[in-house]
Each structure stands twice: as C-alpha cells, then as structure tokens.
Design a protein around this motif. Structure first.
Motif, PDB file in Angstrom:
ATOM      1  N   LEU A 279     -24.883 -73.196  16.966  1.00  0.00           N
ATOM      2  CA  LEU A 279     -26.147 -73.168  16.243  1.00  0.00           C
ATOM      3  C   LEU A 279     -27.281 -73.411  17.230  1.00  0.00           C
ATOM      4  N   GLY A 280     -28.378 -72.690  17.036  1.00  0.00           N
ATOM      5  CA  GLY A 280     -29.547 -72.838  17.889  1.00  0.00           C
ATOM      6  C   GLY A 280     -30.783 -72.409  17.131  1.00  0.00           C
ATOM      7  N   TYR A 281     -31.842 -72.132  17.875  1.00  0.00           N
ATOM      8  CA  TYR A 281     -33.107 -71.791  17.231  1.00  0.00           C
ATOM      9  C   TYR A 281     -34.000 -71.022  18.195  1.00  0.00           C
ATOM     10  N   LEU A 282     -34.939 -70.301  17.628  1.00  0.00           N
ATOM     11  CA  LEU A 282     -36.058 -69.716  18.349  1.00  0.00           C
ATOM     12  C   LEU A 282     -37.337 -70.347  17.819  1.00  0.00           C
ATOM     13  N   VAL A 283     -38.304 -70.542  18.695  1.00  0.00           N
ATOM     14  CA  VAL A 283     -39.675 -70.866  18.279  1.00  0.00           C
ATOM     15  C   VAL A 283     -40.521 -69.656  18.669  1.00  0.00           C
ATOM     16  N   VAL A 284     -41.041 -68.952  17.682  1.00  0.00           N
ATOM     17  CA  VAL A 284     -41.693 -67.664  17.908  1.00  0.00           C
ATOM     18  C   VAL A 284     -43.170 -67.751  17.516  1.00  0.00           C
ATOM     19  N   PRO A 285     -43.975 -66.790  17.956  1.00  0.00           N
ATOM     20  CA  PRO A 285     -45.379 -66.770  17.531  1.00  0.00           C
ATOM     21  C   PRO A 285     -45.493 -66.658  16.017  1.00  0.00           C
ATOM     22  N   ARG A 286     -46.557 -67.204  15.482  1.00  0.00           N
ATOM     23  CA  ARG A 286     -46.780 -67.158  14.038  1.00  0.00           C
ATOM     24  C   ARG A 286     -46.811 -65.704  13.564  1.00  0.00           C
ATOM     25  N   GLY A 287     -46.059 -65.449  12.516  1.00  0.00           N
ATOM     26  CA  GLY A 287     -46.026 -64.108  11.950  1.00  0.00           C
ATOM     27  C   GLY A 287     -44.871 -63.260  12.426  1.00  0.00           C
ATOM     28  N   LEU A 288     -44.168 -63.683  13.506  1.00  0.00           N
ATOM     29  CA  LEU A 288     -43.061 -62.874  14.029  1.00  0.00           C
ATOM     30  C   LEU A 288     -41.735 -63.217  13.368  1.00  0.00           C
TER      31      LEU A 288
END
Length: 478
Positions: free
Chosen positions: A325-334
């Motif tokens: 399990l992991g995660y992405l932190v992406v730009p708002r709206g993506l």
C-alpha cells in the motif's frame, strides 16, 4: 562438483551465515536454494540426512520439510533409501510452458536487465526492512477489531481509496515531512511501483522521454521502460551535483528519489535537484520518498501547491513489503483523472487493508514504529560503517542514517559484479553491485547493502565476514 563432505561444509557455512532470527526451516531452505542457484551443478548429491541433522542441529522433521519443499519446487529429486540430488532440468510441463511462444520485445528487455533478485533474505539484502520486530500482534488485533459483520462493505470494490486512510496520510505527511496538502490530493496506490505506473499511464505517451539519476533505482526504470518511455540519465555526484553531458530539455517526466538518494544511500541535495529542474524544464516532476529518514524534509523538492509535481510514497519500506500500500500526492484537480485511469485499468480493492492501516496510523502505532526503527537503523549503519572502514578496496562508505540501505564505493579497478558473486559463493552474503544500476558513462563501482535483515551479534559476525570477503577478493586481484 562438490563431494558430499565439501557439500556438508558449504551447507554448514551457509546455514550459520543466515540471520539467527529466522526459523531453522527458513535458514536451511535459503541456504540450499542459494547453493543450488549459485554453485552446485545438476546431479550434485546432498549429504546424508543423518549427517545434515547432526551437523546443523536440526530435527529430522525440519530437514524433511525443507527437502519436500525443494522437491516440490523442482530443485531437488529424492529416491527413498538412495539419496537426494540437485535437479536443474526443467520438468516437462514447465519446459513446454516456456517454449510455447516468444515473449514481447518489451518483456525481453526487462528480463535481460537488472530487476528484483530471487534472493530476498539474508544479511545485507538491500531494500528489505526489519520485518522480525514489526508489531504483528498489534496488526492482527486491528484486523480482528475491523472485520466485524457491519463492515462488510470493506470487502467490496473501492472508489478512489478509503477516506479515513487519506486523512491519516495527510496527518502523517504533516508530522514527518512538513507537507501541508489537501485530502483530495491523495491517491491510494498498491505501493510505489503502482504509483509510478499510474503516473506513466496518465501523464505520458509511448515514446515520451523520462529522465532519472545515475545511479538509478531499477524499479522505477523498469516501470517507465515497460510503459514505452525512452529513459535518459543525468549522472549525480553527491558533492558536485549533476556532472557531464545532461539530457536535452523538456522531457515529459523527471524522476528523483526522495530525501535520501537510492541506491547511493546519501542525503539528497535539493539545490542540485532544483538546478537540474531549471536546466531541463520537465513537464512533470516525480519524487519518490521511499524510506524513513529522520523526519527531515529539507532535501525534498516537492511543493504541494505546484501544478506539475507529484510525491510518491509507500508503506512497504516503512512497515513490511507484503503490505503493498502506498500513495500519491498530486496537484489539485488531478486525482479524479488518475483514479479514473486506475479504475479503468486495474480496478480498486483492499479496503480492509486500508482500514487497518488507517487505524494503525491514527492510533500512533506508525509514528512509534518509525521513530524506533530510524534509531535502530542508524545504530546498525554506524556499526557496519566501523566494521568496514579501512578495508582494502573500499574508498568510501555512505554516512550512517536512519534508512535501511547504504553503499560502499570501491576502487575503479575492482569488478563489483565478480565481487558480489565471490561474497555469495564463498560467504553466502548477498550484496548488489552498484555498476549494474549506473548508466553508460558512469563508471562507479560499489556494493549496495541493506541493514533491515541483520542486527546485534549477527551484524558484527556478518560484517566481519563481509570485510574478510572483500579483502580476499582484493588480494586475489593483485
């Protein structure tokens, strides 16, 4: 081919070299697998079972279980009353499966290059955290608490990830990385590789360019290559920055490892990263923050308010690899687009695991575990550093830190691939050669080591064996 007396001696050496926290079954199975793969030929006869049990101090049932497992895997054949032999010939069904048709060019390229090793245990295996001390009883308790009848929806498909886990990750990033991001910027993934794959699918097309460091993380390189991207490298020197000829400007993706460089084990330098960003002007910047560190985030370039930066995180190195399990932190709206791509290609699930992880974080268990292991890894690296400093042929060691990996720099005249084979064959030690993850033009030689699988007296013993093995190899080269 070893006679049975030599074979018994090699088995004993390999067995004693295995981490003492593993069960006797695991230690013996790993030892035999290593000898079969690296040293013994087809038809090598194993010592008698009685001699093996007496020499290793294992029960007959333990040995019988190991033999049965290796026979089932196709590595051994046995004839009751006559003995046990190595079998390196593929059984008929497996041979037919392999020869039914050619694999794709893409698969051939991946199979022929550096990738995950079949040996994932033993002293100094890089990239594997300490799984022995993980609070598995607490983890089991959380599963029992959450798997109750009214939580049956956790067994269904997911849609964008489990909300409480996203909130827990937002808090975790604020505490450990000083990153202030919004809930809708979090995308739950099945580990860092899956996150990289989602980025490649969503943000790049076949034939686009991706730039990454040299030395490079083989996993990211393989994900990009499998996605049809053209890989280019920028050679990074910890003290000098990016040296030599740099790739042309405007690649689609630029990939960095996080606060510590992998595989060099050195602290990243944000000024070097920013300089490369200014030179290349990439469309997207991906930063893979994969290990503990010390809670310091100064060397991350990631800005949650930027419109073209993505942070990639995984709990596999923090907790245990099988979690995935992991995660992405992406730009708002993506996040909406990435989640739709994920659902369309992979589907989503594992809500039960996500719910347990969310509770583990919210209850403070992850913070306590990270603090404990960062201290522990620092002590292990310091001890290994002291054991190896001054060893002939070793010209540098990455500074001790709270991470699971470090690297040795070797004299340019040494062949690190042959050295790694020497360490495996003679001392049953797994160390990865640095040259295999260096791009053309980057001529560094070294070893990539892990400290997640070894501690205490075993670390002292194996560290001395490692130093002895290096000295033997250097002397043989002279």
């Amino acid at each position: 081919m070893d006679d049975r007396r030599q074979a018994l001696s090699r088995i004993e050496q390999g067995y004693l070299a295995q981490p003492v926290h593993l069960t006797k079954h695991c230690r013996l199975e790993h030892t035999l697998q290593s000898l079969i793969a690296q040293r013994w030929q087809d038809g090598q006869r194993l010592p008698g079972h009685r001699a093996l049990c007496a020499t290793l101090g294992v029960a007959r049932n333990t040995l019988a279980g190991v033999i049965e497992s290796l026979v089932h895997q196709g590595h051994l054949i046995t004839d009751h009353g006559r003995g046990t032999w190595v079998c390196k010939r593929l059984p008929p069904r497996e041979r037919e499966a392999v020869t039914t048709g050619p694999v794709s060019r893409r698969a051939s390229d991946l199979l022929g290059d550096v990738g995950a090793s079949s040996l994932q245990s033993g002293a100094f295996v890089p990239g594997v955290p300490d799984i022995v001390h993980f609070p598995i009883a607490r983890w089991r308790q959380l599963y029992s608490r959450i798997t109750v009848p009214h939580n049956t929806l956790l067994l269904s498909y997911a849609s964008g990830g489990y909300g409480p886990l996203k909130r827990a990750i937002v808090g975790y990033l604020a505490r450990w990385r000083g990153i202030d991001c919004e809930l809708d910027q979090i995308v739950i993934t099945e580990g860092a590789h899956h996150g990289l794959q989602l980025c490649a699918l969503t943000l790049a097309d076949h034939g686009d360019r991706a730039v990454m460091d040299s030395p490079f993380y083989w996993g990211a390189r393989n994900v990009f290559q499998a996605g049809g991207l053209v890989i280019e490298h920028a050679i990074w020197e910890p003290r000098e920055g990016y040296v030599g000829m740099l790739p042309e400007a405007r690649p689609r993706l630029l990939y960095f490892t996080g606060s510590h460089h992998y595989p060099l084990g050195m602290k990243s330098v944000s000024a070097h990263k920013h300089s490369l960003v200014r030179h290349l002007e990439p469309d997207w910047i991906l930063e893979d923050d994969y290990e503990f560190g010390d809670g310091c985030h100064r060397e991350l370039t990631f800005d949650p308010d930027a419109g073209n930066q993505i942070l990639i995180g995984s709990f596999s190195k923090l907790m245990f690899p099988g979690l995935r399990l992991g995660y992405l932190v992406v730009p708002r709206g993506l996040s909406a687009a990435i989640n739709r791509v994920r659902t369309g290609v992979f589907r989503e699930g594992r809500l039960l695991d996500q719910a347990v992880l969310a509770t583990f974080i919210d209850d403070g268990d992850l913070d306590g575990w990270c603090q404990r292991m960062a201290r522990e890894y620092l002590q292990r690296q310091q001890r290994l550093h002291d054991l190896l400093i001054g060893t002939p042929g070793v010209i540098g060691i990455s500074p001790p830190s709270g991470n699971i990996s470090l690297s040795l720099s070797l004299a340019a005249t040494l062949d690190d691939e042959r050295l790694s084979q020497h360490l495996l064959n003679r001392h049953q030690l797994v160390a990865r050669p640095l040259s295999r993850v260096c791009a053309p033009g980057d001529h560094r030689r070294g070893l990539i080591l892990g400290v997640g699988m070894v501690e205490g007296e075993a670390l002292d013993r194996q560290g001395r064996r490692l130093a002895t093995g290096i000295r033997e190899f250097v002397a043989s080269q002279r």
